[in-house]
Design a protein around this motif. Sequence first.
Motif, PDB file in Angstrom:
ATOM      1  N   ARG A 273       0.825  -1.209   0.000  1.00 44.65           N
ATOM      2  CA  ARG A 273       0.000   0.000   0.000  1.00 44.65           C
ATOM      3  C   ARG A 273       0.859   1.258   0.000  1.00 44.65           C
ATOM      4  O   ARG A 273       0.551   2.236  -0.682  1.00 44.65           O
ATOM      5  CB  ARG A 273      -0.946  -0.026   1.200  1.00 44.65           C
ATOM      6  CG  ARG A 273      -1.967  -1.164   1.130  1.00 44.65           C
ATOM      7  CD  ARG A 273      -2.994  -1.070   2.251  1.00 44.65           C
ATOM      8  NE  ARG A 273      -3.989  -2.115   2.110  1.00 44.65           N
ATOM      9  CZ  ARG A 273      -4.110  -3.170   2.917  1.00 44.65           C
ATOM     10  NH1 ARG A 273      -3.289  -3.286   3.940  1.00 44.65           N
ATOM     11  NH2 ARG A 273      -5.028  -4.082   2.717  1.00 44.65           N
ATOM     12  N   GLU A 274       1.945   1.235   0.764  1.00 37.75           N
ATOM     13  CA  GLU A 274       2.802   2.413   0.809  1.00 37.75           C
ATOM     14  C   GLU A 274       3.504   2.638  -0.526  1.00 37.75           C
ATOM     15  O   GLU A 274       3.774   3.781  -0.905  1.00 37.75           O
ATOM     16  CB  GLU A 274       3.820   2.269   1.936  1.00 37.75           C
ATOM     17  CG  GLU A 274       3.200   2.388   3.308  1.00 37.75           C
ATOM     18  CD  GLU A 274       4.231   2.437   4.422  1.00 37.75           C
ATOM     19  OE1 GLU A 274       5.417   2.675   4.108  1.00 37.75           O
ATOM     20  OE2 GLU A 274       3.844   2.249   5.586  1.00 37.75           O
ATOM     21  N   GLY A 275       3.796   1.560  -1.261  1.00 36.87           N
ATOM     22  CA  GLY A 275       4.433   1.719  -2.566  1.00 36.87           C
ATOM     23  C   GLY A 275       3.559   2.477  -3.538  1.00 36.87           C
ATOM     24  O   GLY A 275       4.051   3.278  -4.345  1.00 36.87           O
ATOM     25  N   ILE A 276       2.256   2.250  -3.479  1.00 38.12           N
ATOM     26  CA  ILE A 276       1.338   2.976  -4.354  1.00 38.12           C
ATOM     27  C   ILE A 276       1.326   4.452  -3.984  1.00 38.12           C
ATOM     28  O   ILE A 276       1.329   5.337  -4.860  1.00 38.12           O
ATOM     29  CB  ILE A 276      -0.065   2.351  -4.272  1.00 38.12           C
ATOM     30  CG1 ILE A 276      -0.039   0.939  -4.870  1.00 38.12           C
ATOM     31  CG2 ILE A 276      -1.096   3.226  -4.982  1.00 38.12           C
ATOM     32  CD1 ILE A 276      -1.337   0.179  -4.720  1.00 38.12           C
ATOM     33  N   VAL A 277       1.329   4.747  -2.696  1.00 39.44           N
ATOM     34  CA  VAL A 277       1.380   6.134  -2.243  1.00 39.44           C
ATOM     35  C   VAL A 277       2.662   6.807  -2.753  1.00 39.44           C
ATOM     36  O   VAL A 277       2.642   7.969  -3.187  1.00 39.44           O
ATOM     37  CB  VAL A 277       1.290   6.190  -0.706  1.00 39.44           C
ATOM     38  CG1 VAL A 277       1.670   7.569  -0.191  1.00 39.44           C
ATOM     39  CG2 VAL A 277      -0.116   5.821  -0.243  1.00 39.44           C
ATOM     40  N   GLU A 278       3.768   6.089  -2.709  1.00 37.87           N
ATOM     41  CA  GLU A 278       5.031   6.646  -3.199  1.00 37.87           C
ATOM     42  C   GLU A 278       4.951   6.961  -4.691  1.00 37.87           C
ATOM     43  O   GLU A 278       5.517   7.962  -5.153  1.00 37.87           O
ATOM     44  CB  GLU A 278       6.167   5.663  -2.925  1.00 37.87           C
ATOM     45  CG  GLU A 278       6.496   5.503  -1.454  1.00 37.87           C
ATOM     46  CD  GLU A 278       7.400   4.310  -1.183  1.00 37.87           C
ATOM     47  OE1 GLU A 278       7.912   3.712  -2.168  1.00 37.87           O
ATOM     48  OE2 GLU A 278       7.595   3.956  -0.003  1.00 37.87           O
ATOM     49  N   SER A 279       4.245   6.127  -5.452  1.00 40.06           N
ATOM     50  CA  SER A 279       4.104   6.390  -6.886  1.00 40.06           C
ATOM     51  C   SER A 279       3.275   7.648  -7.128  1.00 40.06           C
ATOM     52  O   SER A 279       3.606   8.471  -7.995  1.00 40.06           O
ATOM     53  CB  SER A 279       3.454   5.189  -7.584  1.00 40.06           C
ATOM     54  OG  SER A 279       4.319   4.071  -7.582  1.00 40.06           O
ATOM     55  N   ILE A 280       2.196   7.817  -6.391  1.00 38.34           N
ATOM     56  CA  ILE A 280       1.385   9.027  -6.537  1.00 38.34           C
ATOM     57  C   ILE A 280       2.229  10.257  -6.235  1.00 38.34           C
ATOM     58  O   ILE A 280       2.210  11.251  -6.971  1.00 38.34           O
ATOM     59  CB  ILE A 280       0.152   8.957  -5.623  1.00 38.34           C
ATOM     60  CG1 ILE A 280      -0.786   7.827  -6.061  1.00 38.34           C
ATOM     61  CG2 ILE A 280      -0.598  10.288  -5.620  1.00 38.34           C
ATOM     62  CD1 ILE A 280      -1.935   7.585  -5.106  1.00 38.34           C
ATOM     63  N   GLU A 281       2.971  10.205  -5.144  1.00 42.85           N
ATOM     64  CA  GLU A 281       3.829  11.330  -4.765  1.00 42.85           C
ATOM     65  C   GLU A 281       4.888  11.602  -5.836  1.00 42.85           C
ATOM     66  O   GLU A 281       5.205  12.756  -6.139  1.00 42.85           O
ATOM     67  CB  GLU A 281       4.486  11.026  -3.417  1.00 42.85           C
ATOM     68  CG  GLU A 281       5.657  11.902  -3.039  1.00 42.85           C
ATOM     69  CD  GLU A 281       5.270  13.328  -2.661  1.00 42.85           C
ATOM     70  OE1 GLU A 281       6.181  14.151  -2.468  1.00 42.85           O
ATOM     71  OE2 GLU A 281       4.065  13.611  -2.576  1.00 42.85           O
ATOM     72  N   HIS A 282       5.420  10.555  -6.449  1.00 40.95           N
ATOM     73  CA  HIS A 282       6.434  10.701  -7.501  1.00 40.95           C
ATOM     74  C   HIS A 282       5.895  11.513  -8.679  1.00 40.95           C
ATOM     75  O   HIS A 282       6.526  12.478  -9.130  1.00 40.95           O
ATOM     76  CB  HIS A 282       6.875   9.309  -7.974  1.00 40.95           C
ATOM     77  CG  HIS A 282       7.669   9.306  -9.231  1.00 40.95           C
ATOM     78  ND1 HIS A 282       9.007   9.627  -9.282  1.00 40.95           N
ATOM     79  CD2 HIS A 282       7.306   9.025 -10.519  1.00 40.95           C
ATOM     80  CE1 HIS A 282       9.444   9.541 -10.523  1.00 40.95           C
ATOM     81  NE2 HIS A 282       8.428   9.180 -11.296  1.00 40.95           N
ATOM     82  N   PHE A 283       4.727  11.136  -9.175  1.00 39.63           N
ATOM     83  CA  PHE A 283       4.178  11.837 -10.339  1.00 39.63           C
ATOM     84  C   PHE A 283       3.689  13.237  -9.968  1.00 39.63           C
ATOM     85  O   PHE A 283       3.795  14.167 -10.778  1.00 39.63           O
ATOM     86  CB  PHE A 283       3.051  11.008 -10.955  1.00 39.63           C
ATOM     87  CG  PHE A 283       3.522   9.742 -11.613  1.00 39.63           C
ATOM     88  CD1 PHE A 283       4.276   9.788 -12.773  1.00 39.63           C
ATOM     89  CD2 PHE A 283       3.236   8.503 -11.065  1.00 39.63           C
ATOM     90  CE1 PHE A 283       4.722   8.625 -13.383  1.00 39.63           C
ATOM     91  CE2 PHE A 283       3.672   7.333 -11.664  1.00 39.63           C
ATOM     92  CZ  PHE A 283       4.422   7.384 -12.827  1.00 39.63           C
ATOM     93  N   ALA A 284       3.155  13.395  -8.759  1.00 37.55           N
ATOM     94  CA  ALA A 284       2.736  14.735  -8.323  1.00 37.55           C
ATOM     95  C   ALA A 284       3.929  15.675  -8.256  1.00 37.55           C
ATOM     96  O   ALA A 284       3.839  16.853  -8.645  1.00 37.55           O
ATOM     97  CB  ALA A 284       2.045  14.645  -6.960  1.00 37.55           C
ATOM     98  N   ARG A 285       5.057  15.177  -7.803  1.00 31.74           N
ATOM     99  CA  ARG A 285       6.267  16.002  -7.729  1.00 31.74           C
ATOM    100  C   ARG A 285       6.691  16.466  -9.128  1.00 31.74           C
ATOM    101  O   ARG A 285       7.105  17.620  -9.316  1.00 31.74           O
ATOM    102  CB  ARG A 285       7.395  15.215  -7.075  1.00 31.74           C
ATOM    103  CG  ARG A 285       8.710  15.997  -6.946  1.00 31.74           C
ATOM    104  CD  ARG A 285       9.826  15.085  -6.490  1.00 31.74           C
ATOM    105  NE  ARG A 285       9.599  14.585  -5.143  1.00 31.74           N
ATOM    106  CZ  ARG A 285      10.023  15.194  -4.054  1.00 31.74           C
ATOM    107  NH1 ARG A 285      10.718  16.326  -4.144  1.00 31.74           N
ATOM    108  NH2 ARG A 285       9.792  14.670  -2.863  1.00 31.74           N
TER     109      ARG A 285
END
Length: 735
Positions: A273-285
């Motif tokens: 679950r945390e990996g998906i959150v990291e992906s969202i944060e990556h593209f938002a950045r």
Amino acid sequence: MGEPGNAIEVRNGKPQIVIEGRAYAPMAFATLGPSTYVEDGYLRRLGEAGIELFFIHSNLPWLDDPRLDINSLDHNLARLRREVPGARVFLRLNLHPPRAWLEANPDELYRLESGELLHTDYISCFYSWPNMPVYSLVSSKWRADAGEQLRQLLDMVEALPQGDAVVGHFLSAGATSEWIQRGGIGDHGGAFHRHFSDWLRGKYGTVESLCSAWKQPGIDFASAPYPAAKRLAAVRGMDLTAPADDPPTSDLFLGLFANPANRDVLDLHEAAREGIVESIEHFARIVKDHSSGRLLVGAFHGQLLNTRLRRTLLESEHLDFLANPGIYVNRRPGEITDIHCMSDSFLLHNKIYMVEDDVRTHRSPPVVREHYFIRSVDDAVTQMKRDFGRDLCRNLYGWWFDMYDPDAASKVATVDAARNIPSPPHERGTWWYDDPELLGLMKRVQEIARDSLAADCRRCSEIAVVMDERSAGLSLAAHNRMVDWRMSILSRLGAPVDFLYTDDLSDPRMRDYKLYIFPNAWTMDEAQRKSVAGKVRRNGAVSLWMYVAGAHRPDDGSFSAANAAELTGFEFSCHADLIETAFTLSGHDHQAVAGCDAERMHGRFNYEVYRNGVRRPVPGGGPNYQAPTLIVSDPEAEVLGSFAADGSPALALRDWGAWRSVHCATQFMEPELLRALARYAGCHIVCDTDDFVFMNASYLSVHAASSGMKRLSLPRASSVVELYTGSNYGEETRE
């Protein structure tokens, strides 16, 4: 391009979308398919109804689809600006990789326990790609390659003649574009294994710590053994809707819960679950950096099961809003469309939660109308008013989601659990909201929403419902019961309620409340326990702890009565055996249960749950079972309710002077009992007839659960005006 200044700002207690200095009101508008399909006249009528914010689908350059490429976007932006002058756009960006990338990167794909690739028919919005391999949402190569494609698209959009219409991007990936990993948790591919190794290294630091926590000597981060599918499935918990033949405690289970001794199982779920959150944060950045912070960024994500949403995404400077559809349960007249998120936590963090308000209407296909009990335009109007009232009073944004798609409709009747239902031409419906009465309602809704931007919209709740992200991952069975209780019972309390995360309790911006309700505080680490105690143990506040609050301490993996006692202030004994959850009140003369029906059975789920997507009612009122159970054994506690099965305490209270603690040994309490506890805590009750109430400092919305006259009690004298008709109910009115 527009000048800098696009942001989320909290004004008058309400988080608002501010574009170039001007606040824009909800609601927005979106369609299921490409905007090219929307007729010019419909766009114009939406603009005349006051809609100014639109969501438009767009692909990254590597997805070869002329309906969603940059030329199509150029055409759609120009057409929208022509029909709705001044319209502003969020691009719903499809981050999915093309087939060629999937074929070239087998190590970045989802694999089954057998090692074989998972293949599925990929259906998302208007896409239908048969027999496709599934990409991992934690793949670092997908992040890098899709990120480069995203930068290219951002450059291309900036160069368009109408590129200044685009004020933000809505990031979409995974199943139904909602960041759901197809295949679920259990990915044996290389991308996930690398992510899991890195995650373990970040959590444990040393191999020795990992070996000790997992109780598996000789392992290391690179070769940590992957839990078998049967062990991973233990987080579902045991099905205890009926007496079980198997004992409720085993190597895999502690009744409804996964056995927390299996740290490897819990770690893998949390890492996924945390990996998906990291992906969202990556593209938002990427979007924020590329636009120097000018563009707004959002994504589908908001469910309680999405671990790290609070600690990562709400803390992120790169993300402005999150969204979900309303829950597809109980969407019938006399009930509500509840939402997934802890919306008041968003307010604390200057974020907005958006609801995809996909209200079905009388213009939807017949099978859809049947699923959602829409028999007339009046039904559609009622449900649209209901959902907007929730958004207005809880300071949410939303978009009307017209799911008619001429192309998709030629194949199927609906996108609800019915994609395989052939639809004859006369049963395909048409544009859901393109109706004079509905457009007239939209126009009035937009007027109300614009007025609300200048009104006092501060939250006025005296009750805080505090949810915990990590606890949700300890038991899907207990979590789903809690969600049903929140939707069908808590919502009938009759007073405004704020929803926050456990971690918000340490935030100095979180105000104090009179009643704190903890529906799922099963897992609490040491830092959380300290912040809970610092917040609730003062001012004479009442804390309601439900079921096994505080029993699990993730710091050492223990699950015990002592852990729960430390959090709640009660002495307990922990019972592993199965028990039927029904209880009756025994302390009838106590103020905490004043006015409650002495004959009423609590502890059971007494309301039918209707699951709209599959058109299936789940009856209420039957026996319900649970294990384990914490039984209050505290000699200083007052017993207010007892289990029907054995007479042991099911509801107890202890007054500590500076604060008061109430423990309910089950997951279910009736609305009248919640109201009695709220009154005992000093909270104001607006309505005591089990109707649905939403409220802030200036607005009150009530959706009646039953017919008849309703008596509403206001917390202060007010001038009451019904906003749709203009009817005035008096000056300085209290009731």
